[in-house]
Design a protein around this motif. Sequence first.
Motif, PDB file in Angstrom:
ATOM      1  N   ILE A 114       0.223  10.107   4.355  1.00 36.60           N
ATOM      2  CA  ILE A 114       0.800  11.234   3.614  1.00 36.60           C
ATOM      3  C   ILE A 114       2.318  11.337   3.760  1.00 36.60           C
ATOM      4  O   ILE A 114       3.059  11.295   2.767  1.00 36.60           O
ATOM      5  N   LEU A 115       2.797  11.456   4.993  1.00 40.76           N
ATOM      6  CA  LEU A 115       4.239  11.656   5.176  1.00 40.76           C
ATOM      7  C   LEU A 115       5.079  10.476   4.675  1.00 40.76           C
ATOM      8  O   LEU A 115       6.041  10.682   3.930  1.00 40.76           O
ATOM      9  N   PRO A 116       4.724   9.226   5.052  1.00 42.81           N
ATOM     10  CA  PRO A 116       5.526   8.099   4.525  1.00 42.81           C
ATOM     11  C   PRO A 116       5.538   8.072   3.002  1.00 42.81           C
ATOM     12  O   PRO A 116       6.568   7.782   2.394  1.00 42.81           O
ATOM     13  N   GLU A 159       0.833  -1.196   0.000  1.00 46.73           N
ATOM     14  CA  GLU A 159       0.000   0.000   0.000  1.00 46.73           C
ATOM     15  C   GLU A 159       0.874   1.254   0.000  1.00 46.73           C
ATOM     16  O   GLU A 159       0.681   2.175  -0.796  1.00 46.73           O
ATOM     17  N   LEU A 160       1.873   1.241   0.857  1.00 50.45           N
ATOM     18  CA  LEU A 160       2.778   2.388   0.949  1.00 50.45           C
ATOM     19  C   LEU A 160       3.554   2.570  -0.361  1.00 50.45           C
ATOM     20  O   LEU A 160       3.676   3.687  -0.879  1.00 50.45           O
ATOM     21  N   SER A 161       4.038   1.449  -0.901  1.00 46.16           N
ATOM     22  CA  SER A 161       4.832   1.546  -2.139  1.00 46.16           C
ATOM     23  C   SER A 161       3.991   2.033  -3.313  1.00 46.16           C
ATOM     24  O   SER A 161       4.443   2.849  -4.110  1.00 46.16           O
ATOM     25  N   ALA A 205      13.478  -1.481  -0.897  1.00 43.31           N
ATOM     26  CA  ALA A 205      14.632  -1.288  -0.034  1.00 43.31           C
ATOM     27  C   ALA A 205      14.447  -0.058   0.835  1.00 43.31           C
ATOM     28  O   ALA A 205      14.697  -0.079   2.042  1.00 43.31           O
ATOM     29  N   GLY A 206      13.968   1.032   0.206  1.00 46.10           N
ATOM     30  CA  GLY A 206      13.748   2.272   0.947  1.00 46.10           C
ATOM     31  C   GLY A 206      12.667   2.105   1.991  1.00 46.10           C
ATOM     32  O   GLY A 206      12.665   2.771   3.029  1.00 46.10           O
ATOM     33  N   ALA A 207      11.752   1.157   1.734  1.00 42.57           N
ATOM     34  CA  ALA A 207      10.661   0.930   2.674  1.00 42.57           C
ATOM     35  C   ALA A 207      11.197   0.512   4.036  1.00 42.57           C
ATOM     36  O   ALA A 207      10.601   0.803   5.070  1.00 42.57           O
ATOM     37  N   ILE A 208      12.352  -0.156   4.049  1.00 39.65           N
ATOM     38  CA  ILE A 208      12.907  -0.603   5.326  1.00 39.65           C
ATOM     39  C   ILE A 208      13.178   0.591   6.234  1.00 39.65           C
ATOM     40  O   ILE A 208      12.764   0.612   7.399  1.00 39.65           O
ATOM     41  N   LEU A 209      13.816   1.646   5.679  1.00 39.17           N
ATOM     42  CA  LEU A 209      14.085   2.853   6.465  1.00 39.17           C
ATOM     43  C   LEU A 209      12.797   3.576   6.820  1.00 39.17           C
ATOM     44  O   LEU A 209      12.547   3.914   7.980  1.00 39.17           O
TER      45      LEU A 209
END
Lengths: 335, 325
Positions: free
Chosen positions: A203-205, A101-103, A273-277
Amino acid sequence: MLRYVLSRFATFLPTFIGVTLISFAFIRVLPGDPIIVMAGERGMTQERYDELVVQFGFDRPILAQYWDYLTGVLQGDLGNSYVTKRPVWDEFFALFPATLELSICAMIFAVALGLPAGVIAAMNRGKFFDRTLMSTALVGYSMPIFWWALLLIIVFSGNLGWTPVSGRIDLLYYFDDVTGFMLIDSLISGQDGAFTSAVRHLILPTIVLGTIPLAVIARQTRSAMLEVLGEDYIRTARAKGLPPGRINGLHALRNALIPVITVIGLSVGTLLAGAILTETIFSWPGIGKWMVDSIFRRDYPVVQGGLLLIAVMVMVVNLTVDLLYGLINPKIRKR
Amino acid sequence: MSLLRLRNLSVEFATTGGRFRAVDQVDLDVDKGDVLAIVGESGSGKSVSMLALMGLLPWTAKVTADEMIFDGHDLSKMSARARRKIVGKDLAMIFQEPMSSLNPCFTVGFQIREALRIHLGMDRKAAQARALELFDLVGIPDPEQRLKAFPHQMSGGMNQRVMIAMAISCNPKLLIADEPTTALDVTIQAQILDLLVRLRDETGMGLVLITHDMGVVAETAQRVSVHYAGQKVEEQPVRPLFRSPHHPYTSALLAALPERATDKRLPTIPGVVPGQFDRPQGCLFSPRCPYADDHCRKVPPAPRGPDLGLARCHYPLNTDERLAS
């Protein structure tokens, strides 16, 4: 077209085997012993330790262990987590919707802003808008994700109080998972304000995760457009008396899309990969956070399985990109 | 009033080394049904002057003209929007490289129908019918299938036919062909030229043929305009030009034709067209001209009268012949 699809699929298998090999080797190269980590501070007797070594199969030759793993994977069995004892498969798909969802939101954000920005910059080459946009994109690309995230949290959550700091939804709301996508589930639940809350949490993520892809897509679109705008067929389109909107938006953009779609496909890997951070900073309960925890626990099956599934996702996306090339530019279909 | 009337057309490019004048005070006239050939070496400003007329030059180019009148409209005074109504409809152009001049992402049928729909407001069905008719006209076999083809699926000669079909789709009054056969095989070259001349005969449109091939000129053109380093140096009907060229450059071009060579070695013109930084002070051809003297090197010549082919030369050739006849 069918041959093209099949030839793309043929490259899929070696990559898949390679990924299983790397993910299997990767976690075993790391120092640390999952059995000792499991024992925790209390420790365990040598007898119990030996018993567990046999139980997990660590006493067998490494190649035999890999063979067991590979045959398991090919039958759809990724093993069970050492820590929770639940199948990796189940854990992954319980958490994956949150990451997906975030991606997806980050990708929509990046494409929806990056593509038009690149086209407009190319049309106004060398002018104020172009320069501003490209410098901004460079800054966005160079910025460390965690710093950017903290900055946004301080300003928008801390100072202005517009957005929540972490999580996927306010604790006020509770409903069952249907799809795993908070935006959809909150709508289905029908609770007042649940959907708005889910959006505000996203929004922010989304901005943080989408910033680098946004910068890359904008810059790639601009350079691809500039290259295409110098082509003979663009001169032909102008000689036909077509309006500029049609020339740029149809004749040029369609040709410029090939490199742009390539970076979009590659960005998907970066996103996961960026999702991890991002997930760690925003306490987003997705696979990024789960993977980090599992690496610390030396939870071999989880790390192997997680890596493999992420790799397969990236491979599927890139396969889709390959197929899209053929759809966009018929010349590629022939090769 | 002629169909196309250019007076004092100049094009300057802003480059990092200053302004570069690619077209220098060119006058041209084309009538309905006329075939005008513009010849000259690479870098003589033939294409640039026609691209300026079409409005296809990049923004670094500055186009000035006293008159740029096409079919009663002064193109230099029109807005871009108004100009687009004429360009591609009444004023059409085809280019040197047919393979790269068509968009690889769309079928050739789409690209032809697009022009018809934009300029003539045809619906899908009418545009399709007209496209079939056009393919027939330019001699593309099996038009129904070919309309569905992409440019990379066809040969260069076929693609040039597609370009021609596209250019004449709205019955233009003037067609500019910018070296239409340079990228094609010799046998195909002749077919394409025949096609252009036949279309001129059938539709009565004017035809401007940009070329550096004197053989093409002799076969197809009625009038010839010789360009050198951005200037028009001579203009004559085709027969008198071949018989008695007045400008030394024209004469040298004709002497370089293999058919005319008498010696074992093919005569050539020594040197190259002057570029941005080596423009001579006087006559632009003087450094390469066998007849040039100090006067030529210092004073730029003005065009002579029509009886001397408007030659930009202090010492035009073949003046006796004119007197004798």
